[in-house]
Design a protein around this motif. Structure first.
Motif, PDB file in Angstrom:
ATOM      1  N   GLY A  29       2.664   2.391  -3.631  1.00 29.98           N
ATOM      2  CA  GLY A  29       1.623   3.542  -3.722  1.00 29.98           C
ATOM      3  C   GLY A  29       2.243   4.617  -4.368  1.00 29.98           C
ATOM      4  O   GLY A  29       2.395   5.126  -5.409  1.00 29.98           O
ATOM      5  N   VAL A  31      -5.040  -4.026  -1.457  1.00 33.67           N
ATOM      6  CA  VAL A  31      -6.108  -3.399  -0.465  1.00 33.67           C
ATOM      7  C   VAL A  31      -7.658  -4.676  -0.015  1.00 33.67           C
ATOM      8  O   VAL A  31      -8.340  -4.471   0.533  1.00 33.67           O
ATOM      9  N   ASN A  72      -5.848   5.172  -1.274  1.00 36.49           N
ATOM     10  CA  ASN A  72      -5.891   3.460  -0.628  1.00 36.49           C
ATOM     11  C   ASN A  72      -6.216   3.245   1.114  1.00 36.49           C
ATOM     12  O   ASN A  72      -6.615   2.149   1.500  1.00 36.49           O
ATOM     13  N   ASP A 125      -8.819   5.366  -6.148  1.00 38.58           N
ATOM     14  CA  ASP A 125      -7.956   4.259  -5.495  1.00 38.58           C
ATOM     15  C   ASP A 125      -7.560   3.477  -6.934  1.00 38.58           C
ATOM     16  O   ASP A 125      -8.064   3.068  -7.587  1.00 38.58           O
ATOM     17  N   ILE A 148       0.927  -1.049  -0.078  1.00 44.40           N
ATOM     18  CA  ILE A 148      -0.440   0.321  -0.073  1.00 44.40           C
ATOM     19  C   ILE A 148       0.610   1.519  -0.047  1.00 44.40           C
ATOM     20  O   ILE A 148       0.564   2.401  -0.868  1.00 44.40           O
TER      21      ILE A 148
END
Ligand SMILES: [Fe+2]
Ligand SMILES: [Fe+2]
Length: 357
Positions: free
Chosen positions: A195, A232, A307, A338, A191
């Motif tokens: 990300g 996720v 997220n 997201d 994440i």
């Protein structure tokens, strides 16, 4: 490539104490993960044959594009002109070199980060208790190996120099790998780190016209989007079972990693290589506060905040994480797309295959 490191310097061990988990339940009970696994199998690509390594690359041209057309100097206009600036004496030629060094450093950190992802994903195969997640994570091990391969090859063959891992990034990867809790590896790597990587790749991909780098980033992004989606999906399910106190630990971890990732982009190693003290550069930059720098750092949160929201991390445990993101001025990203919604759109490999069929 030439390197001054001897063979002992190139090995770095992180001590970890975790359980390798078998599951005897082979039932396919998580349809979203099954779908992602099928998608991952169909989207494999080969770095050796799907990218054109014969492309001629001019590192100075690449760095000028990434710097908005003006080498390193334009990106640091405010720093150059600041009262008492440590880089006042830099010539235009020096600034061209800054541009090239910044780009080599950034791509080198991507490469090291990808190796972190490779180790973390291999760990997840062992530690996650669900069979569907083990299957999927195994495909990601291959993806991450390919990512390390393409960045290392691009740096080596096209740019001709690499940087060692940035100390902030190294500490983050070490902390993630030293933690025995499987969901912390997911959260930290899938994440937060991935990300951020996705946001940075997206920016670089949009700006550069260098065809090899552009295609390489596009293909890596297709994979990364799946990786964040995996994080996720798995964490959403797991977090529903956790207490407020346990959720607060995850929120604090997420915020800490976010702040440390933000600092990584100071790229102190470049200023060191240019012969100036990075702390002088950072204190001057903070003083003049160039908006371009701020925007870049904010953009990095454009993936992390939505997220975290999707995971339920923003508002759990009295909204502690929402308050922190509000304080540092990035909460307005909460309703950005997201990555779970985004991954289908980013599947460039499938589109290329369909076009050439
Ligand atoms: Fe990756
Ligand atoms: Fe990844």
């Amino acid at each position: 490539m030439t390197t001054t490191e001897n063979k002992f310097d190139v090995i770095h061990a992180v001590e970890a104490n975790f359980d390798a988990i078998f599951t005897w339940d082979y039932g396919r009970s998580r349809p979203a993960l099954v779908k992602l696994y099928e998608k991952a199998k169909a989207s494999q690509w080969n770095a050796s044959t799907d990218l054109d390594w014969a492309t001629d690359v001019d590192p100075e041209k690449v760095s000028r594009e990434l710097g908005g057309g003006g080498g390193g100097g334009m990106r640091f206009q405010a720093l150059r002109e600041a009262e008492g600036s440590p880089v006042k004496h830099f010539t235009d030629k020096d600034w061209d070199r800054v541009g090239i060094e910044l780009q080599n450093s950034l791509l080198s950190q991507f490469m090291h980060g990808e190796q972190g992802a490779l180790l973390c994903t291999a760990r997840i195969v062992e530690t996650v208790p669900w069979i569907d997640a083990k299957y999927y994570a195994a495909t990601q091990v291959m993806d991450e190996a390919r990512h390390v391969e393409v960045f290392a090859r691009y740096l080596d063959e096209k740019l001709g120099s690499q940087y060692r891992i940035n100390p902030n990034l190294k500490q983050i990867l070490d902390d993630i790998l030293a933690d025995a809790r499987w969901d912390i590896a997911y959260l930290g790597m899938q994440i937060m780190v991935e990300g951020l990587a996705l946001a940075a790749f997206g920016m670089m991909h949009a700006i550069t016209n260098e065809p090899l780098l552009k295609k390489l980033l596009r293909y890596v992004m297709s994979d990364e989007a799946r990786h964040v989606a995996f994080g996720v999906l798995s964490l959403q399910e797991y977090y529903r079972e956790l207490t407020d106190a346990e959720m607060r630990e995850r929120q604090e971890f997420a915020f800490d990693v976010a702040c440390r990732l933000q600092r990584r982009f100071g790229q102190g190693e470049v200023w060191e290589r240019m012969g100036v003290d990075p702390s002088d550069v950072f204190s001057t930059m903070e003083r003049v506060n160039p908006p371009a720098q701020q925007q870049f750092q904010q953009l990095l949160f454009s993936k992390i905040v939505p997220n975290c929201k999707k995971l339920g991390l923003l508002d759990a445990a009295d909204g502690w994480l929402r308050d922190r993101f509000t304080e540092i001025g990035v909460i307005h990203f909460e309703d950005f797309v997201d990555t779970g919604e985004e991954y289908a759109m980013l599947d460039e490999v499938a589109k290329d295959r369909a076009a050439s069929a």
